[in-house]
Design a protein around this motif. Structure first.
Motif, PDB file in Angstrom:
ATOM      1  N   ILE A  27     -13.358   1.748 -13.319  1.00 63.85           N
ATOM      2  CA  ILE A  27     -12.259   1.299 -14.183  1.00 63.85           C
ATOM      3  C   ILE A  27     -11.042   0.915 -13.337  1.00 63.85           C
ATOM      4  O   ILE A  27     -10.400  -0.112 -13.588  1.00 63.85           O
ATOM      5  N   MET A  28     -10.720   1.714 -12.325  1.00 64.90           N
ATOM      6  CA  MET A  28      -9.573   1.403 -11.469  1.00 64.90           C
ATOM      7  C   MET A  28      -9.796   0.116 -10.686  1.00 64.90           C
ATOM      8  O   MET A  28      -8.894  -0.717 -10.571  1.00 64.90           O
ATOM      9  N   LEU A  29     -11.005  -0.071 -10.138  1.00 63.61           N
ATOM     10  CA  LEU A  29     -11.289  -1.286  -9.381  1.00 63.61           C
ATOM     11  C   LEU A  29     -11.308  -2.513 -10.283  1.00 63.61           C
ATOM     12  O   LEU A  29     -10.852  -3.595  -9.887  1.00 63.61           O
ATOM     13  N   TRP A  30     -11.814  -2.374 -11.484  1.00 64.50           N
ATOM     14  CA  TRP A  30     -11.825  -3.478 -12.436  1.00 64.50           C
ATOM     15  C   TRP A  30     -10.394  -3.848 -12.819  1.00 64.50           C
ATOM     16  O   TRP A  30     -10.054  -5.023 -12.905  1.00 64.50           O
ATOM     17  N   SER A  31      -9.547  -2.844 -13.029  1.00 58.94           N
ATOM     18  CA  SER A  31      -8.141  -3.099 -13.350  1.00 58.94           C
ATOM     19  C   SER A  31      -7.425  -3.765 -12.180  1.00 58.94           C
ATOM     20  O   SER A  31      -6.631  -4.684 -12.374  1.00 58.94           O
ATOM     21  N   TRP A  32      -7.707  -3.300 -10.972  1.00 59.71           N
ATOM     22  CA  TRP A  32      -7.067  -3.908  -9.816  1.00 59.71           C
ATOM     23  C   TRP A  32      -7.570  -5.333  -9.602  1.00 59.71           C
ATOM     24  O   TRP A  32      -6.827  -6.196  -9.156  1.00 59.71           O
ATOM     25  N   TYR A  33      -8.835  -5.601  -9.934  1.00 59.55           N
ATOM     26  CA  TYR A  33      -9.358  -6.962  -9.828  1.00 59.55           C
ATOM     27  C   TYR A  33      -8.573  -7.910 -10.733  1.00 59.55           C
ATOM     28  O   TYR A  33      -8.285  -9.052 -10.345  1.00 59.55           O
ATOM     29  N   ALA A  34      -8.200  -7.436 -11.920  1.00 59.26           N
ATOM     30  CA  ALA A  34      -7.415  -8.267 -12.837  1.00 59.26           C
ATOM     31  C   ALA A  34      -6.059  -8.617 -12.227  1.00 59.26           C
ATOM     32  O   ALA A  34      -5.528  -9.693 -12.466  1.00 59.26           O
ATOM     33  N   ILE A  35      -5.497  -7.720 -11.425  1.00 62.28           N
ATOM     34  CA  ILE A  35      -4.233  -7.985 -10.741  1.00 62.28           C
ATOM     35  C   ILE A  35      -4.475  -8.811  -9.479  1.00 62.28           C
ATOM     36  O   ILE A  35      -3.759  -9.770  -9.198  1.00 62.28           O
ATOM     37  N   ALA A  36      -5.505  -8.447  -8.706  1.00 64.77           N
ATOM     38  CA  ALA A  36      -5.741  -9.076  -7.405  1.00 64.77           C
ATOM     39  C   ALA A  36      -6.119 -10.544  -7.515  1.00 64.77           C
ATOM     40  O   ALA A  36      -5.821 -11.316  -6.602  1.00 64.77           O
ATOM     41  N   LYS A  37      -6.735 -10.949  -8.598  1.00 68.80           N
ATOM     42  CA  LYS A  37      -7.109 -12.362  -8.707  1.00 68.80           C
ATOM     43  C   LYS A  37      -5.895 -13.252  -8.928  1.00 68.80           C
ATOM     44  O   LYS A  37      -5.982 -14.459  -8.758  1.00 68.80           O
ATOM     45  N   ARG A  38      -4.752 -12.674  -9.269  1.00 67.24           N
ATOM     46  CA  ARG A  38      -3.514 -13.428  -9.412  1.00 67.24           C
ATOM     47  C   ARG A  38      -2.717 -13.481  -8.111  1.00 67.24           C
ATOM     48  O   ARG A  38      -1.744 -14.213  -8.005  1.00 67.24           O
ATOM     49  N   GLY A  45      -8.132 -10.250  -2.190  1.00 69.71           N
ATOM     50  CA  GLY A  45      -9.444  -9.737  -1.794  1.00 69.71           C
ATOM     51  C   GLY A  45      -9.341  -8.574  -0.830  1.00 69.71           C
ATOM     52  O   GLY A  45     -10.086  -7.599  -0.924  1.00 69.71           O
ATOM     53  N   ILE A  46      -8.409  -8.674   0.107  1.00 66.25           N
ATOM     54  CA  ILE A  46      -8.245  -7.602   1.090  1.00 66.25           C
ATOM     55  C   ILE A  46      -7.774  -6.324   0.409  1.00 66.25           C
ATOM     56  O   ILE A  46      -8.260  -5.231   0.720  1.00 66.25           O
ATOM     57  N   THR A  47      -6.823  -6.433  -0.522  1.00 68.67           N
ATOM     58  CA  THR A  47      -6.360  -5.225  -1.208  1.00 68.67           C
ATOM     59  C   THR A  47      -7.465  -4.613  -2.061  1.00 68.67           C
ATOM     60  O   THR A  47      -7.559  -3.395  -2.172  1.00 68.67           O
ATOM     61  N   TRP A  48      -8.325  -5.459  -2.655  1.00 68.02           N
ATOM     62  CA  TRP A  48      -9.437  -4.922  -3.449  1.00 68.02           C
ATOM     63  C   TRP A  48     -10.422  -4.190  -2.547  1.00 68.02           C
ATOM     64  O   TRP A  48     -10.909  -3.111  -2.895  1.00 68.02           O
ATOM     65  N   ILE A  49     -10.701  -4.750  -1.374  1.00 71.30           N
ATOM     66  CA  ILE A  49     -11.612  -4.097  -0.426  1.00 71.30           C
ATOM     67  C   ILE A  49     -11.028  -2.770   0.050  1.00 71.30           C
ATOM     68  O   ILE A  49     -11.745  -1.767   0.158  1.00 71.30           O
TER      69      ILE A  49
END
Length: 127
Positions: A27-38, A45-49
């Motif tokens: 859930i946290m990674l999915w939420s961060w993906y919603a932020i990171a794609k912006r 991508g680096i912050t998601w990794i």
């Protein structure tokens, strides 16, 4: 309600803890993906990794009841107890996962760039 609690009592505590931890991490990674794609392309991508590595890098805990645990907990425990070996071993595991993720991300970006270039060349028609 009693039957639900009885069902939970029959499940081992370790399984519940691991399931909740993994589900929370997803859930946290999915939420961060919603932020990171912006964010700008490489930074997002680096912050998601890095988030993935911090949350999900496994290690083995120490003690009589040793089991699998996230490396960030071992790192924090090593910092609190001032055990340099524990800090370095867990930090190196996390950095290894970050490095591996960066290599895979670079290869994936190269693959998608070539795939997009091939699709553009394929769709253009000669005059």
């Amino acid at each position: 309600m009693n039957s639900f609690l009885a069902l939970l009592d029959s499940i081992p505590e370790d399984s519940i803890a691991i399931t909740v931890y993994l589900l929370g991490s997803v859930i946290m990674l999915w939420s961060w993906y919603a932020i990171a794609k912006r964010l700008p392309k490489p930074f997002g991508g680096i912050t998601w990794i890095m988030g993935f590595a911090i949350l999900l890098t496994p290690t083995v805990s120490e003690g009589n009841n040793a089991s699998i645990a996230p490396a960030i907990f071992g790192l924090l425990f090593g910092v609190l107890t001032k055990e340099n070996a524990l800090v370095w071993s867990n930090a190196s595991l996390i950095l290894f996962v970050v490095g591996l993720g960066l290599v895979v991300g670079y290869l994936w970006s190269q693959y998608t760039a070539k795939k997009a270039k091939f699709a553009v060349n394929k769709n253009s028609s000669p005059l």
